[in-house]
Design an enzyme around this catalytic site. Structure first.
Site, PDB file in Angstrom:
ATOM      1  N   GLU A  34      48.190 -35.329  42.749  1.00 28.14           N
ATOM      2  CA  GLU A  34      46.972 -34.564  42.411  1.00 28.14           C
ATOM      3  C   GLU A  34      45.843 -35.482  41.965  1.00 28.14           C
ATOM      4  OE1 GLU A  34      46.278 -31.475  42.678  1.00 28.14           O
ATOM      5  OE2 GLU A  34      48.170 -30.392  42.872  1.00 28.14           O
ATOM      6  N   GLY A  35      45.782 -36.677  42.560  1.00 23.34           N
ATOM      7  CA  GLY A  35      44.791 -37.675  42.173  1.00 23.34           C
ATOM      8  C   GLY A  35      45.409 -38.599  41.148  1.00 23.34           C
TER       9      GLY A  35
ATOM     10  N   PHE B 252      34.454 -45.384  44.795  1.00 20.55           N
ATOM     11  CA  PHE B 252      35.698 -45.308  45.579  1.00 20.55           C
ATOM     12  C   PHE B 252      35.700 -46.274  46.747  1.00 20.55           C
ATOM     13  CE2 PHE B 252      34.538 -40.985  44.157  1.00 20.55           C
ATOM     14  CZ  PHE B 252      35.536 -40.813  43.220  1.00 20.55           C
TER      15      PHE B 252
ATOM     16  N   GLY C 277      69.497 -45.311  21.692  1.00 17.22           N
ATOM     17  CA  GLY C 277      70.350 -45.240  22.886  1.00 17.22           C
ATOM     18  C   GLY C 277      70.495 -43.819  23.403  1.00 17.22           C
TER      19      GLY C 277
HETATM   20  P1  TGC Z   1      33.404 -36.812  48.575  1.00 16.94           P
HETATM   21  O1  TGC Z   1      32.353 -37.420  49.457  1.00 16.94           O
HETATM   22  O2  TGC Z   1      33.293 -36.955  47.099  1.00 16.94           O
HETATM   23  O3  TGC Z   1      33.515 -35.240  48.904  1.00 16.94           O
HETATM   24  C1  TGC Z   1      33.689 -34.754  50.243  1.00 16.94           C
HETATM   25  C2  TGC Z   1      33.125 -33.344  50.304  1.00 16.94           C
HETATM   26  O4  TGC Z   1      33.837 -32.480  49.407  1.00 16.94           O
HETATM   27  C3  TGC Z   1      32.960 -31.939  48.426  1.00 16.94           C
HETATM   28  N1  TGC Z   1      33.726 -31.872  47.182  1.00 16.94           N
HETATM   29  C4  TGC Z   1      34.235 -30.748  46.677  1.00 16.94           C
HETATM   30  N2  TGC Z   1      34.148 -29.469  47.053  1.00 16.94           N
HETATM   31  C5  TGC Z   1      34.802 -28.538  46.334  1.00 16.94           C
HETATM   32  N3  TGC Z   1      35.531 -28.852  45.262  1.00 16.94           N
HETATM   33  C6  TGC Z   1      35.648 -30.130  44.842  1.00 16.94           C
HETATM   34  N4  TGC Z   1      36.411 -30.438  43.795  1.00 16.94           N
HETATM   35  C7  TGC Z   1      34.990 -31.150  45.560  1.00 16.94           C
HETATM   36  N5  TGC Z   1      34.898 -32.493  45.431  1.00 16.94           N
HETATM   37  C8  TGC Z   1      34.118 -32.912  46.440  1.00 16.94           C
HETATM   38  C9  TGC Z   1      31.806 -32.871  48.380  1.00 16.94           C
HETATM   39  O5  TGC Z   1      30.653 -32.238  47.904  1.00 16.94           O
HETATM   40  C10 TGC Z   1      31.695 -33.251  49.846  1.00 16.94           C
HETATM   41  O6  TGC Z   1      31.099 -32.162  50.545  1.00 16.94           O
HETATM   42  P2  TGC Z   1      30.212 -32.389  51.877  1.00 16.94           P
HETATM   43  O7  TGC Z   1      29.754 -31.012  52.239  1.00 16.94           O
HETATM   44  O8  TGC Z   1      29.107 -33.320  51.466  1.00 16.94           O
HETATM   45  O9  TGC Z   1      31.132 -32.989  52.889  1.00 16.94           O
HETATM   46  O10 TGC Z   1      34.813 -37.309  49.085  1.00 16.94           O
HETATM   47  P3  TGC Z   1      35.461 -38.760  49.094  1.00 16.94           P
HETATM   48  O11 TGC Z   1      36.067 -38.967  50.433  1.00 16.94           O
HETATM   49  O12 TGC Z   1      34.504 -39.798  48.581  1.00 16.94           O
HETATM   50  O13 TGC Z   1      36.680 -38.589  48.071  1.00 16.94           O
HETATM   51  C11 TGC Z   1      36.524 -38.378  46.733  1.00 16.94           C
HETATM   52  C12 TGC Z   1      37.894 -38.461  46.014  1.00 16.94           C
HETATM   53  C13 TGC Z   1      38.460 -39.860  46.047  1.00 16.94           C
HETATM   54  C14 TGC Z   1      37.597 -38.082  44.570  1.00 16.94           C
HETATM   55  C15 TGC Z   1      38.885 -37.463  46.636  1.00 16.94           C
HETATM   56  O14 TGC Z   1      39.200 -37.820  47.921  1.00 16.94           O
HETATM   57  C16 TGC Z   1      40.158 -37.306  45.834  1.00 16.94           C
HETATM   58  O15 TGC Z   1      40.207 -36.497  44.908  1.00 16.94           O
HETATM   59  N6  TGC Z   1      41.269 -38.054  46.165  1.00 16.94           N
HETATM   60  C17 TGC Z   1      42.577 -37.858  45.567  1.00 16.94           C
HETATM   61  C18 TGC Z   1      43.486 -37.147  46.540  1.00 16.94           C
HETATM   62  C19 TGC Z   1      44.415 -36.175  45.883  1.00 16.94           C
HETATM   63  O16 TGC Z   1      44.226 -35.757  44.749  1.00 16.94           O
HETATM   64  N7  TGC Z   1      45.422 -35.741  46.590  1.00 16.94           N
HETATM   65  C20 TGC Z   1      46.323 -34.734  46.103  1.00 16.94           C
HETATM   66  C21 TGC Z   1      47.230 -34.214  47.176  1.00 16.94           C
HETATM   67  S1  TGC Z   1      48.049 -32.716  46.743  1.00 16.94           S
HETATM   68  C22 TGC Z   1      49.187 -33.102  45.612  1.00 16.94           C
HETATM   69  O17 TGC Z   1      49.264 -34.188  45.151  1.00 16.94           O
HETATM   70  C23 TGC Z   1      50.108 -32.000  45.185  1.00 16.94           C
HETATM   71  S2  TGC Z   1      51.284 -32.517  44.057  1.00 16.94           S
HETATM   72  C24 TGC Z   1      52.258 -31.173  43.775  1.00 16.94           C
HETATM   73  C25 TGC Z   1      51.852 -30.438  42.527  1.00 16.94           C
HETATM   74  O18 TGC Z   1      50.683 -30.071  42.352  1.00 16.94           O
HETATM   75  O19 TGC Z   1      52.698 -30.163  41.683  1.00 16.94           O
HETATM   76  P1  FAD Z   2      47.514 -44.793  47.300  1.00 13.83           P
HETATM   77  O1  FAD Z   2      46.335 -43.946  47.567  1.00 13.83           O
HETATM   78  O2  FAD Z   2      47.944 -45.745  48.346  1.00 13.83           O
HETATM   79  O3  FAD Z   2      47.251 -45.587  45.949  1.00 13.83           O
HETATM   80  C1  FAD Z   2      47.996 -46.754  45.549  1.00 13.83           C
HETATM   81  C2  FAD Z   2      47.329 -47.328  44.315  1.00 13.83           C
HETATM   82  O4  FAD Z   2      45.985 -47.739  44.634  1.00 13.83           O
HETATM   83  C3  FAD Z   2      47.204 -46.322  43.179  1.00 13.83           C
HETATM   84  O5  FAD Z   2      47.427 -46.938  41.939  1.00 13.83           O
HETATM   85  C4  FAD Z   2      45.761 -45.865  43.262  1.00 13.83           C
HETATM   86  O6  FAD Z   2      45.234 -45.424  42.012  1.00 13.83           O
HETATM   87  C5  FAD Z   2      45.074 -47.135  43.727  1.00 13.83           C
HETATM   88  N1  FAD Z   2      43.804 -46.876  44.429  1.00 13.83           N
HETATM   89  C6  FAD Z   2      43.615 -46.169  45.574  1.00 13.83           C
HETATM   90  N2  FAD Z   2      42.321 -46.136  45.904  1.00 13.83           N
HETATM   91  C7  FAD Z   2      41.655 -46.826  44.938  1.00 13.83           C
HETATM   92  C8  FAD Z   2      40.283 -47.130  44.702  1.00 13.83           C
HETATM   93  N3  FAD Z   2      39.304 -46.685  45.506  1.00 13.83           N
HETATM   94  N4  FAD Z   2      39.976 -47.867  43.615  1.00 13.83           N
HETATM   95  C9  FAD Z   2      40.946 -48.308  42.769  1.00 13.83           C
HETATM   96  N5  FAD Z   2      42.256 -48.058  42.941  1.00 13.83           N
HETATM   97  C10 FAD Z   2      42.606 -47.311  44.008  1.00 13.83           C
HETATM   98  N6  FAD Z   2      50.528 -34.589  48.429  1.00 13.83           N
HETATM   99  C11 FAD Z   2      50.281 -33.419  49.091  1.00 13.83           C
HETATM  100  O7  FAD Z   2      49.387 -33.338  49.916  1.00 13.83           O
HETATM  101  N7  FAD Z   2      51.044 -32.314  48.823  1.00 13.83           N
HETATM  102  C12 FAD Z   2      52.052 -32.327  47.921  1.00 13.83           C
HETATM  103  O8  FAD Z   2      52.707 -31.302  47.695  1.00 13.83           O
HETATM  104  C13 FAD Z   2      52.342 -33.547  47.233  1.00 13.83           C
HETATM  105  N8  FAD Z   2      53.403 -33.619  46.382  1.00 13.83           N
HETATM  106  C14 FAD Z   2      53.766 -34.841  45.858  1.00 13.83           C
HETATM  107  C15 FAD Z   2      54.970 -34.962  45.146  1.00 13.83           C
HETATM  108  C16 FAD Z   2      55.382 -36.201  44.658  1.00 13.83           C
HETATM  109  C17 FAD Z   2      56.684 -36.336  43.951  1.00 13.83           C
HETATM  110  C18 FAD Z   2      54.552 -37.337  44.844  1.00 13.83           C
HETATM  111  C19 FAD Z   2      54.939 -38.681  44.316  1.00 13.83           C
HETATM  112  C20 FAD Z   2      53.368 -37.217  45.546  1.00 13.83           C
HETATM  113  C21 FAD Z   2      52.965 -35.980  46.077  1.00 13.83           C
HETATM  114  N9  FAD Z   2      51.807 -35.857  46.863  1.00 13.83           N
HETATM  115  C22 FAD Z   2      51.529 -34.673  47.516  1.00 13.83           C
HETATM  116  C23 FAD Z   2      51.032 -37.048  47.222  1.00 13.83           C
HETATM  117  C24 FAD Z   2      50.115 -37.560  46.119  1.00 13.83           C
HETATM  118  O9  FAD Z   2      48.987 -36.740  45.992  1.00 13.83           O
HETATM  119  C25 FAD Z   2      49.736 -39.003  46.469  1.00 13.83           C
HETATM  120  O10 FAD Z   2      50.884 -39.787  46.235  1.00 13.83           O
HETATM  121  C26 FAD Z   2      48.564 -39.516  45.646  1.00 13.83           C
HETATM  122  O11 FAD Z   2      47.377 -38.820  46.000  1.00 13.83           O
HETATM  123  C27 FAD Z   2      48.349 -41.022  45.819  1.00 13.83           C
HETATM  124  O12 FAD Z   2      48.388 -41.407  47.158  1.00 13.83           O
HETATM  125  P2  FAD Z   2      49.328 -42.636  47.627  1.00 13.83           P
HETATM  126  O13 FAD Z   2      50.688 -42.377  47.102  1.00 13.83           O
HETATM  127  O14 FAD Z   2      49.151 -42.794  49.086  1.00 13.83           O
HETATM  128  O15 FAD Z   2      48.761 -43.884  46.859  1.00 13.83           O
END
Ligand code: TGC
Ligand code: FAD
Length: 390
Positions: free
Chosen positions: A369-370, A389, A346
């Site tokens: 961050e993914g 994807f 608890g």
């Molecule tokens: P894809 O076709 O794979 O790539 C598009 C273009 O980008 C290039 N590339 C990279 N370049 C540099 N560094 C990398 N790590 C790279 N990864 C890919 C790639 O070569 C390509 O280049 P070009 O010249 O051919 O255009 O892209 P896709 O659309 O299929 O997406 C791939 C996927 C799903 C893996 C990507 O979109 C992804 O990682 N999605 C997740 C989104 C995400 O992580 N969002 C985070 C938002 S920020 C946040 O959450 C902050 S939280 C706060 C904290 O940090 O505390």
């Molecule tokens: P969605 O993309 O809608 O995903 C929903 C569900 O579907 C997930 O389980 C996911 O894994 C699944 N899914 C999606 N696509 C696929 C696929 N192709 N195949 C199988 N499953 C799939 N973003 C910023 O840019 N800057 C920030 O500073 C930032 N800070 C954040 C702080 C907090 C507290 C939170 C919660 C989020 C923050 N984010 C930020 C956003 C964060 O990066 C997104 O929430 C995250 O990338 C997921 O996107 P979404 O929430 O739209 O979920």
């Protein structure tokens, strides 16, 4: 609860330099003195403790690996990781603030910015005089940021920015935002948007059960006039923001270890003291199994992070290697938090102990961050050559 002893089962300290240990110990002391005593209260009232900004800057948490000529700490990647580990031992929300400032705001300005932009922004971001945020995610585009709808138009002497970002850490108080938007040809570029620009607002997102000590909000752009010199000239395309994520995800892989260590340490200590049926609960095999598995998983995660740090220092760490560590280590920490919470019975649900707060925080860390799924698909694409994807 702040008697924390860091587990080091495989003598990883032997592999650290004197500088690594100094940097780590300074961060640890600061967390013990300035974070642990106040963080529960701020999490409970869902408020970011702004007074910690100065201390974060002093321990080198803003731009650890940014060169000193721009105000950064000029440290290596392992020091950066160790700082993130110590901060997240305190709270994932505090680590988020440091990750965003360092890897998502300072890094793109350093790596893709002009010399004027570096000189204008980096020193003030390094001291925390200015705080930044990173706008990639949108209401309709989270895991698939390439689909973003935020766009800008070339108006001759400035750009006109329209769109919205959601879930943006630090947005409610940020002075500057690194914003990713498409130009008229659909190419993604980074823009530095400053607070005070007309049409730019940052409403806060309320009612979070996770990262409550971190401020999260939106970025809304309603015909915002952005000066042309605020475009990051060095890199465009989705690869530009994804390159920043590589750095932030690497820091999170270390940070999650800190949260796990704190949960383990708390559970071990509690299990040795809590008496049930006449014996400490640590004497029972079921509790030993939990604790033994925790230290095993922490040790594996430490080795993964350390090796990744070496690869990063050599400029050889791939996106897929970083994904594996982020995914594994955050999942590890979340599972440990859940198990550790049960060891405390608890008491585990109260704010007297840090475990439930870590557990709830890690629900965001496993999503931002993914997501856990997306990182698995990145590994899948890397080993098969077939992206699943789309
Ligand atoms: P894809 O076709 O794979 O790539 C598009 C273009 O980008 C290039 N590339 C990279 N370049 C540099 N560094 C990398 N790590 C790279 N990864 C890919 C790639 O070569 C390509 O280049 P070009 O010249 O051919 O255009 O892209 P896709 O659309 O299929 O997406 C791939 C996927 C799903 C893996 C990507 O979109 C992804 O990682 N999605 C997740 C989104 C995400 O992580 N969002 C985070 C938002 S920020 C946040 O959450 C902050 S939280 C706060 C904290 O940090 O505390
Ligand atoms: P969605 O993309 O809608 O995903 C929903 C569900 O579907 C997930 O389980 C996911 O894994 C699944 N899914 C999606 N696509 C696929 C696929 N192709 N195949 C199988 N499953 C799939 N973003 C910023 O840019 N800057 C920030 O500073 C930032 N800070 C954040 C702080 C907090 C507290 C939170 C919660 C989020 C923050 N984010 C930020 C956003 C964060 O990066 C997104 O929430 C995250 O990338 C997921 O996107 P979404 O929430 O739209 O979920």
């Amino acid at each position: 609860p702040d008697l924390f002893e860091a587990p080091d089962y495989y003598n990883l300290d032997d592999l650290l330099s004197e500088e690594h240990k100094l940097v780590r110990d300074a961060a640890r002391q600061w967390v013990k003195r300035d974070i642990s005593p106040i963080i529960e209260e701020y999490a409970q009232k869902a408020e970011f403790p702004k007074q910690i900004i100065k201390g974060l800057a002093e321990i080198g948490a803003f731009g650890p690996y940014i060169p000193e000529e721009y105000g950064g700490a000029g440290l290596d990647q392992i020091s950066y990781g160790l700082i993130m580990q110590e901060i997240e031992r305190g709270d994932s929300g505090v680590r988020s603030t440091a990750s965003v400032q360092s890897s998502l705001v300072m890094y793109p300005i350093f790596a893709y910015g002009s010399e004027e932009q570096r000189k204008k922004y980096l020193p003030k971001l390094a001291t925390g005089e200015w705080m930044g945020c990173f706008g990639l995610t949108e209401p309709n585009h989270g895991s698939n940021p390439g689909g973003m709808e935020t766009k800008y138009k070339d108006m001759g002497d400035h750009y006109l920015l329209n769109g919205a970002k959601l879930w943006i850490s630090n947005s409610p108080f940020a002075d500057v935002a690194v914003v990713w938007a498409k130009n008229e040809e659909g190419r993604i570029h980074g823009l530095i948007v400053e607070r005070g620009m007309e049409g730019f607002s940052t409403p806060e997102t309320h009612n979070k059960w996770s990262l409550r000590a971190s401020a999260t909000g939106e970025l809304i752009f309603d015909n915002v006039k952005v000066p042309k010199e605020n475009l990051l000239p060095g890199k465009s395309g989705l690869g530009a923001p994804l390159g920043c994520l590589d750095s932030a995800r690497y820091g999170i892989a270390w940070g999650a270890i800190g949260a796990a260590m704190d949960c383990y340490d708390t559970a071990l200590r509690y299990a040795k003291e809590r008496i049930q049926f006449g014996k400490p609960i640590a004497a029972y095999q079921l509790q030993q199994k939990k604790l033994a598995e925790m230290i095993t998983e922490i040790t594996k995660a430490q080795l993964l992070a350390f090796r990744l740090g070496q690869l990063k220092n050599e400029g050889r760490a791939t996106t897929a290697q970083i994904s594996m560590a982020k995914r594994n280590n955050v999942d590890m920490a979340l599972k440990i938090a859940r198990e550790a919470r049960q060891v405390l019975g608890g008491m585990g649900i109260t704010g007297e102990y840090s475990i439930m707060r870590h557990m709830m925080n890690l629900e965001s860390v496993i999503t931002y961050e993914g997501t856990h799924d997306i990182h698995l698909l990145i590994t899948g694409a890397d080993i098969t050559g077939i992206p699943a994807f789309k």
